[in-house]
Each structure stands twice: as C-alpha cells, then as structure tokens.
Design a protein around this motif. Sequence first.
Motif, PDB file in Angstrom:
ATOM      1  N   UNK A  50       0.817  -1.213   0.000  1.00 46.80           N
ATOM      2  CA  UNK A  50       0.000   0.000   0.000  1.00 46.80           C
ATOM      3  C   UNK A  50       0.851   1.263   0.000  1.00 46.80           C
ATOM      4  N   UNK A  51       2.134   1.142   0.380  1.00 42.38           N
ATOM      5  CA  UNK A  51       3.012   2.301   0.378  1.00 42.38           C
ATOM      6  C   UNK A  51       2.976   3.116   1.648  1.00 42.38           C
ATOM      7  N   UNK A  52       2.419   2.564   2.727  1.00 46.12           N
ATOM      8  CA  UNK A  52       2.259   3.327   3.964  1.00 46.12           C
ATOM      9  C   UNK A  52       3.553   3.501   4.761  1.00 46.12           C
ATOM     10  N   UNK A  53       4.574   2.714   4.482  1.00 41.82           N
ATOM     11  CA  UNK A  53       5.841   2.763   5.225  1.00 41.82           C
ATOM     12  C   UNK A  53       5.585   2.489   6.713  1.00 41.82           C
ATOM     13  N   UNK A  54       6.206   3.266   7.614  1.00 43.46           N
ATOM     14  CA  UNK A  54       6.103   2.993   9.053  1.00 43.46           C
ATOM     15  C   UNK A  54       4.675   3.090   9.565  1.00 43.46           C
ATOM     16  N   UNK A  55       3.890   3.992   8.988  1.00 48.80           N
ATOM     17  CA  UNK A  55       2.477   4.096   9.363  1.00 48.80           C
ATOM     18  C   UNK A  55       1.792   2.745   9.206  1.00 48.80           C
ATOM     19  N   UNK A  56       2.124   2.030   8.139  1.00 46.26           N
ATOM     20  CA  UNK A  56       1.492   0.740   7.878  1.00 46.26           C
ATOM     21  C   UNK A  56       1.916  -0.360   8.825  1.00 46.26           C
ATOM     22  N   UNK A  57       3.025  -0.171   9.539  1.00 45.74           N
ATOM     23  CA  UNK A  57       3.467  -1.213  10.470  1.00 45.74           C
ATOM     24  C   UNK A  57       2.917  -1.015  11.871  1.00 45.74           C
ATOM     25  N   UNK A  58       2.578   0.233  12.239  1.00 41.28           N
ATOM     26  CA  UNK A  58       2.178   0.509  13.619  1.00 41.28           C
ATOM     27  C   UNK A  58       0.740   0.972  13.778  1.00 41.28           C
ATOM     28  N   UNK A  59       0.065   1.361  12.673  1.00 44.15           N
ATOM     29  CA  UNK A  59      -1.312   1.822  12.793  1.00 44.15           C
ATOM     30  C   UNK A  59      -2.180   0.741  13.432  1.00 44.15           C
ATOM     31  N   UNK A  60      -3.162   1.153  14.209  1.00 43.46           N
ATOM     32  CA  UNK A  60      -4.081   0.216  14.869  1.00 43.46           C
ATOM     33  C   UNK A  60      -3.335  -0.737  15.799  1.00 43.46           C
ATOM     34  N   UNK A  61      -2.274  -0.222  16.437  1.00 50.60           N
ATOM     35  CA  UNK A  61      -1.510  -1.054  17.355  1.00 50.60           C
ATOM     36  C   UNK A  61      -0.798  -2.208  16.691  1.00 50.60           C
ATOM     37  N   UNK A  62      -0.554  -2.091  15.379  1.00 49.56           N
ATOM     38  CA  UNK A  62       0.108  -3.169  14.644  1.00 49.56           C
ATOM     39  C   UNK A  62      -0.822  -4.288  14.242  1.00 49.56           C
TER      40      UNK A  62
END
Length: 248
Positions: A50-62
């Motif tokens: 999706x291209x979210x980078x770090x946001x994609x790894x930690x959003x919603x508590x991971x």
Amino acid sequence: MGSPLDSYISLLCVIMILLPSLCYSQDSYVSSRATYYGSPDSFGTPTGACGYKEYGSTINGGEVTGVSKLFKNGTGCGACYLVRCKYSQHCSEEGTKVVVTDHGEGDNTDFILSARAYSKLALQGQAEILFSYGVVDIEYKRISCQYPGYSLVFKVHEHSKFPNYLALIPIYQAGVSEITAVELWQEDCKEWRGMRRAFGAVWDMPNPPEGAINLRFQVSGSNWIQLKSLIPSEWKAGATYNTAIQLD
C-alpha cells in the motif's frame, strides 16, 4: 382481477418480509481462511504494497493485514475488517479488527494477518495453538475505520522529489469510503489535473503545479471534496498536511 389497493398491499407485504433479510445481508459475515506472517516485533511490515511505510506497520496497534482479492489494485488499502476464527474451543467471539496495509496471498486465504492480529483471534492462553495450525477458517465483514483524535491527512510520500515529482498518500482515512480519484488545480491552464494511482494508496504526478497547491478528491463516487492551498509551495518529502476532515 384484484384492485390496485390489493396489489399495493401485496407489494408492501413482500417488502416487509424481505427487509430483515436485506438489512442482515449488509452486515453478514463472509467465510474464508487466514494465516499470518512473522516479524521481530509482531507488528506489520513497513514495506507493504500500500506504500504506507512505518504508518502501515504501527497503525491500529500493529493489528494489520495483507489481503488478496480485497486489495482491489490498491483501492482496498486502508479498509478495516472484523475477522473471527471458527474453532469454538480456541477462538474468541470478539475476533480482531484489522487495517489493510499490504497485498499478499497464502493457501486459499483472504487475509495474511500480522502476528499481533492473529493472536487476537484466540481465547486467552490459546494463541499458540492457532499459530501451530498456520492457517485457520475465519469469517469476516467490512467495518468502519475509527481514528479518534485524527483527521484525514495527506502525506508527501518519501519517493517525492521537489519540485519535479509529487506523490501523496492519504492516512487516517476513517469510515468505510474509498478515495477513488485525486486532482490538483493547474492555475495557468485553469483546469484540474488528475493524479495517477501509482501503486497501493499512493497517488503521483510529474511536474506538479507551482505554488501552494489546491487539491480535491472523490470518495466512492460521491461529490468532490476540495481543499484550498492544502500543500504549501515548498513542500517536502515526508511532510504531512492535515485536512481537518474526518470521513464517515
């Protein structure tokens, strides 16, 4: 031959009979299978499609997921789902609420969950059993994303190169809507120029307009939402710009 009133009453009765089933179908679960992927911290991966980078790894508590057909060429990025497994002796009734941050395919699975999300499928003390299965039968449904305290943000993607190439990615996109188009205003031509969905949730444009940038986006085929001077004239890769809009 029946009267018009009789026909009306019959039609009304049919609608009243069908209405409960129609309402239920909008909120019903779909059966499928899910597996998980490993990571050192059990969070998501910063290299998701999706291209979210770090946001994609930690959003919603991971508690995130990769999906296969639900990825929808990137349109499905950011969607939220409630996922529950079906083994009553091991699985929690609450299941796990996950955010789509990646594309992935497993053994006839629709979901490849982060380890954190996968463990939430289980009753207390039963997670290791589910991990030993590797793949579990599940049911899922689409739910509204909720980010209390956050509005929709457009982030300048790290791939951007000022001033010749601009890539944007929406984050904290609440509700169940999908952003289907993004356009920038070209002042010298007096027209809106469409951005391209580059990959995943990333929208890009070579040679973007100079100066402060007016942006508009379309949500799931609805009216356009316009944001005046959202992107400043000297934008930088990695910067975030708050829309002050919270989608429902």
